[in-house]
Scaffold this motif. Structure first.
Motif, PDB file in Angstrom:
ATOM      1  N   SER A 271      24.231 -40.643  43.923  1.00 58.26           N
ATOM      2  CA  SER A 271      24.506 -39.391  43.214  1.00 58.26           C
ATOM      3  C   SER A 271      23.868 -39.391  41.834  1.00 58.26           C
ATOM      4  CB  SER A 271      26.012 -39.161  43.098  1.00 58.26           C
ATOM      5  OG  SER A 271      26.599 -40.168  42.310  1.00 58.26           O
ATOM      6  N   CYS A 272      23.644 -38.200  41.337  1.00 57.07           N
ATOM      7  CA  CYS A 272      23.047 -38.012  40.008  1.00 57.07           C
ATOM      8  C   CYS A 272      24.073 -38.389  38.945  1.00 57.07           C
ATOM      9  CB  CYS A 272      22.620 -36.557  39.840  1.00 57.07           C
ATOM     10  SG  CYS A 272      22.000 -36.176  38.181  1.00 57.07           S
ATOM     11  N   PRO A 273      23.711 -39.249  37.987  1.00 51.45           N
ATOM     12  CA  PRO A 273      24.657 -39.628  36.945  1.00 51.45           C
ATOM     13  C   PRO A 273      24.925 -38.500  35.943  1.00 51.45           C
ATOM     14  CG  PRO A 273      22.526 -40.610  36.500  1.00 51.45           C
ATOM     15  CD  PRO A 273      22.428 -39.940  37.845  1.00 51.45           C
ATOM     16  N   ILE A 274      24.125 -37.452  35.986  1.00 50.46           N
ATOM     17  CA  ILE A 274      24.296 -36.362  35.040  1.00 50.46           C
ATOM     18  C   ILE A 274      25.201 -35.270  35.608  1.00 50.46           C
ATOM     19  CG2 ILE A 274      23.090 -34.567  33.719  1.00 50.46           C
ATOM     20  CD1 ILE A 274      20.668 -36.595  33.730  1.00 50.46           C
ATOM     21  N   CYS A 275      24.910 -34.820  36.845  1.00 47.33           N
ATOM     22  CA  CYS A 275      25.678 -33.711  37.411  1.00 47.33           C
ATOM     23  C   CYS A 275      26.539 -34.105  38.602  1.00 47.33           C
ATOM     24  CB  CYS A 275      24.747 -32.563  37.805  1.00 47.33           C
ATOM     25  SG  CYS A 275      23.661 -32.944  39.206  1.00 47.33           S
ATOM     26  N   GLY A 276      26.354 -35.310  39.139  1.00 46.98           N
ATOM     27  CA  GLY A 276      27.160 -35.767  40.267  1.00 46.98           C
ATOM     28  C   GLY A 276      26.651 -35.320  41.620  1.00 46.98           C
ATOM     29  N   SER A 277      25.541 -34.584  41.685  1.00 47.95           N
ATOM     30  CA  SER A 277      24.993 -34.100  42.950  1.00 47.95           C
ATOM     31  C   SER A 277      24.595 -35.273  43.835  1.00 47.95           C
ATOM     32  CB  SER A 277      23.759 -33.223  42.682  1.00 47.95           C
ATOM     33  OG  SER A 277      23.099 -32.919  43.895  1.00 47.95           O
ATOM     34  N   THR A 278      24.914 -35.164  45.138  1.00 47.93           N
ATOM     35  CA  THR A 278      24.503 -36.200  46.083  1.00 47.93           C
ATOM     36  C   THR A 278      23.230 -35.794  46.815  1.00 47.93           C
ATOM     37  OG1 THR A 278      25.974 -35.284  47.761  1.00 47.93           O
ATOM     38  CG2 THR A 278      26.836 -37.105  46.424  1.00 47.93           C
ATOM     39  N   SER A 279      22.650 -34.673  46.430  1.00 52.88           N
ATOM     40  CA  SER A 279      21.364 -34.241  46.985  1.00 52.88           C
ATOM     41  C   SER A 279      20.274 -34.875  46.120  1.00 52.88           C
ATOM     42  CB  SER A 279      21.268 -32.714  46.960  1.00 52.88           C
ATOM     43  OG  SER A 279      20.016 -32.307  47.475  1.00 52.88           O
ATOM     44  N   VAL A 280      19.958 -36.132  46.436  1.00 52.68           N
ATOM     45  CA  VAL A 280      19.048 -36.944  45.618  1.00 52.68           C
ATOM     46  C   VAL A 280      17.894 -37.441  46.487  1.00 52.68           C
ATOM     47  CG1 VAL A 280      18.853 -39.070  44.275  1.00 52.68           C
ATOM     48  CG2 VAL A 280      20.907 -37.680  44.100  1.00 52.68           C
ATOM     49  N   ASP A 281      16.680 -37.331  45.970  1.00 49.60           N
ATOM     50  CA  ASP A 281      15.492 -37.826  46.665  1.00 49.60           C
ATOM     51  C   ASP A 281      14.655 -38.658  45.709  1.00 49.60           C
ATOM     52  OD1 ASP A 281      15.709 -36.532  49.287  1.00 49.60           O
ATOM     53  OD2 ASP A 281      15.509 -34.662  48.158  1.00 49.60           O
ATOM     54  N   LYS A 282      13.748 -39.436  46.276  1.00 50.95           N
ATOM     55  CA  LYS A 282      12.823 -40.208  45.453  1.00 50.95           C
ATOM     56  C   LYS A 282      11.875 -39.241  44.756  1.00 50.95           C
ATOM     57  CE  LYS A 282      12.626 -43.908  48.807  1.00 50.95           C
ATOM     58  NZ  LYS A 282      11.725 -44.587  49.733  1.00 50.95           N
ATOM     59  N   ALA A 283      11.595 -39.519  43.498  1.00 53.74           N
ATOM     60  CA  ALA A 283      10.620 -38.734  42.745  1.00 53.74           C
ATOM     61  C   ALA A 283       9.282 -39.461  42.808  1.00 53.74           C
ATOM     62  CB  ALA A 283      11.076 -38.572  41.295  1.00 53.74           C
ATOM     63  N   ILE A 284       8.235 -38.741  42.514  1.00 52.23           N
ATOM     64  CA  ILE A 284       6.913 -39.371  42.479  1.00 52.23           C
ATOM     65  C   ILE A 284       6.885 -40.344  41.314  1.00 52.23           C
ATOM     66  CG2 ILE A 284       4.460 -38.969  42.097  1.00 52.23           C
ATOM     67  CD1 ILE A 284       4.849 -36.232  43.430  1.00 52.23           C
ATOM     68  N   MET A 285       6.433 -41.551  41.583  1.00 53.32           N
ATOM     69  CA  MET A 285       6.354 -42.538  40.524  1.00 53.32           C
ATOM     70  C   MET A 285       5.036 -43.290  40.620  1.00 53.32           C
ATOM     71  SD  MET A 285       9.633 -44.846  41.741  1.00 53.32           S
ATOM     72  CE  MET A 285       9.021 -46.445  41.357  1.00 53.32           C
ATOM     73  N   ALA A 286       4.540 -43.681  39.476  1.00 57.38           N
ATOM     74  CA  ALA A 286       3.298 -44.436  39.426  1.00 57.38           C
ATOM     75  C   ALA A 286       3.602 -45.898  39.735  1.00 57.38           C
ATOM     76  CB  ALA A 286       2.672 -44.316  38.042  1.00 57.38           C
ATOM     77  N   PRO A 287       2.747 -46.546  40.522  1.00 55.67           N
ATOM     78  CA  PRO A 287       2.989 -47.963  40.793  1.00 55.67           C
ATOM     79  C   PRO A 287       2.802 -48.790  39.536  1.00 55.67           C
ATOM     80  CG  PRO A 287       0.867 -47.287  41.665  1.00 55.67           C
ATOM     81  CD  PRO A 287       1.549 -46.046  41.155  1.00 55.67           C
ATOM     82  N   ARG A 288       3.534 -49.854  39.447  1.00 56.78           N
ATOM     83  CA  ARG A 288       3.416 -50.748  38.300  1.00 56.78           C
ATOM     84  C   ARG A 288       2.541 -51.920  38.725  1.00 56.78           C
ATOM     85  NH1 ARG A 288       7.989 -51.953  34.121  1.00 56.78           N
ATOM     86  NH2 ARG A 288       6.849 -53.337  32.764  1.00 56.78           N
ATOM     87  N   VAL A 289       1.312 -51.909  38.256  1.00 56.81           N
ATOM     88  CA  VAL A 289       0.342 -52.918  38.639  1.00 56.81           C
ATOM     89  C   VAL A 289      -0.052 -53.695  37.392  1.00 56.81           C
ATOM     90  CG1 VAL A 289      -1.924 -53.324  39.653  1.00 56.81           C
ATOM     91  CG2 VAL A 289      -0.509 -51.441  40.487  1.00 56.81           C
ATOM     92  N   SER A 290       0.014 -55.005  37.496  1.00 57.78           N
ATOM     93  CA  SER A 290      -0.365 -55.849  36.377  1.00 57.78           C
ATOM     94  C   SER A 290      -1.818 -56.261  36.551  1.00 57.78           C
ATOM     95  CB  SER A 290       0.533 -57.079  36.342  1.00 57.78           C
ATOM     96  OG  SER A 290       0.147 -57.924  35.293  1.00 57.78           O
TER      97      SER A 290
END
Length: 155
Positions: free
Chosen positions: A34-53
């Motif tokens: 759930s969202c820590p801000i609004c409590g919604s359980t409609s949560v999906d992965k957001a686009i994120m950049a890979p962390r490459v060293s």
């Protein structure tokens, strides 16, 4: 452990850690993310950049790329006020208390029984020592900490 950037249906973006990709999918499917801000359980992965060293990352050279990263861009939004956070936590507490069984200090034992099929499947909440909570996670039992202390039920 794997870290995902998540986004709720209301557009709030946040990060969370999971034991594995499968653990995230299991928790999401059962409505336990759930969202820590609004409590919604409609949560999906957001686009994120890979962390490459790279070897360049390891040097003391400053980066020539001044483009803000996803977390930096998200930090530019107005953070929730303490009142909004308090309201979200109160909403979450009400949701948990209305839809879950309080099992008190027997939480780890009861969660393990449910996971192993020795007790009926249901939503529970309670209290667990840190070592017990870690053991549950290591065993693959889908649990997560609540941002509040349960009100102790009295007889």
């Amino acid at each position: 452990m794997i870290r995902y950037t998540l986004k709720c249906a209301e557009g709030h973006q946040f990060e969370s850690w999971f034991r594995s990709a499968d653990a995230f999918e299991t928790l999401q499917a059962s409505g336990q993310v759930s969202c820590p801000i609004c409590g919604s359980t409609s949560v999906d992965k957001a686009i994120m950049a890979p962390r490459v060293s790279t070897s360049r990352d390891r040097t003391d050279e400053p980066s020539q790329d001044n483009t803000p990263t996803q977390p930096a861009a998200a930090a530019m939004t107005t953070p929730p006020t303490p009142e909004q956070i308090e309201q979200a936590v109160a909403k979450l507490r009400a949701e948990v208390e209305a839809n879950s069984d309080y099992v008190g200090v027997e939480f780890a034992t009861e969660a393990r029984k449910i996971h192993e099929g020795e007790a009926p499947a249901r939503a529970i909440y309670g209290e667990a020592k840190l070592d017990d909570a870690k053991a549950l996670i290591e065993e693959g039992v889908p649990v997560l900490p609540l941002p509040f202390t349960p009100k102790r039920k009295m007889n």
